[in-house]
Design a protein around this motif. Structure first.
Motif, short mmCIF file in Angstrom:
data_model
loop_
_atom_site.label_atom_id
_atom_site.label_comp_id
_atom_site.label_asym_id
_atom_site.label_seq_id
_atom_site.Cartn_x
_atom_site.Cartn_y
_atom_site.Cartn_z
N ILE A 1 -3.87 -0.38 8.04
CA ILE A 1 -4.58 -0.33 6.75
C ILE A 1 -5.56 0.84 6.74
CG2 ILE A 1 -6.22 -1.53 5.25
CD1 ILE A 1 -4.98 -4.16 6.18
N VAL A 2 -5.51 1.63 5.67
CA VAL A 2 -6.44 2.75 5.51
C VAL A 2 -7.47 2.47 4.43
CG1 VAL A 2 -4.82 4.45 6.43
CG2 VAL A 2 -4.88 4.02 3.96
N SER A 3 -7.19 1.51 3.54
CA SER A 3 -8.12 1.20 2.46
C SER A 3 -7.88 -0.22 1.96
CB SER A 3 -7.91 2.19 1.30
OG SER A 3 -8.78 1.89 0.23
N ALA B 1 -1.73 0.83 3.28
CA ALA B 1 -1.50 1.01 4.72
C ALA B 1 -0.59 2.21 4.94
CB ALA B 1 -0.85 -0.24 5.31
N ARG B 2 -0.82 2.90 6.03
CA ARG B 2 0.08 4.01 6.36
C ARG B 2 1.38 3.39 6.89
NH1 ARG B 2 -4.23 5.21 10.46
NH2 ARG B 2 -3.77 3.71 12.09
N SER B 3 2.48 3.84 6.35
CA SER B 3 3.75 3.29 6.78
C SER B 3 4.51 4.22 7.70
CB SER B 3 4.63 2.90 5.58
OG SER B 3 4.90 4.01 4.77
N PHE C 1 3.11 5.55 2.60
CA PHE C 1 2.12 4.47 2.51
C PHE C 1 2.76 3.21 1.95
CE2 PHE C 1 -0.36 8.34 2.34
CZ PHE C 1 -1.39 8.08 3.23
N LEU C 2 2.20 2.06 2.34
CA LEU C 2 2.56 0.78 1.75
C LEU C 2 1.39 0.36 0.87
CD1 LEU C 2 4.46 -1.74 1.62
CD2 LEU C 2 3.00 -2.72 3.42
#
Length: 121
Positions: free
Chosen positions: A63-65, A117-119, A19-20
């Motif tokens: 982006i996840v959150s 964000a998922r990286s 994740f970033l």
């Protein structure tokens, strides 16, 4: 982006565990001032968020959150913030947490947006 790191000793984004984690982004215009319109501050903050994502070769779709910090009564943000947010974020929408705060780091700021964000897919 390195200016924040050097001056304030934090990274605009940090990758860990696939994740970033993007630090809170604010809405200062090119002259370094906060526009009086909260929607304009949010638009600028999302653009800055996009720049951090791009540096990591990611996009808004990753982006996840998001967490948005709003100065004052957070209930009022539902009148304007979703319209700005939806310019940048599309279905399936990420998780969103809106938090009311008494103030932010610089005078005139009324919103700060952070994201995860998922990286790696």
């Amino acid at each position: 982006m390195t200016e924040d790191y050097l001056q304030y000793h934090f990274s605009p984004g940090f990758e860990a565990g696939g994740f970033l984690f993007v630090s809170g982004q604010i809405g200062l215009d090119p002259s370094g001032l906060a526009p009086s319109d909260p929607s304009e501050q949010a638009r600028i903050a999302f653009e800055r968020l996009g720049a951090v994502l791009a540096e990591a070769q990611l996009s808004y779709d990753d982006i996840v959150s998001i967490t948005s910090h709003h100065v004052g009564d957070v209930a009022g943000v539902f009148d304007w913030f979703p319209a700005v947010k939806d310019v940048f974020l599309a279905p399936p929408y990420p998780a969103w947490t809106a938090i009311g705060v008494s103030g932010l780091a610089l005078p005139g700021l009324v919103i700060e947006i952070s994201a995860i964000a998922r990286s790696s897919a």
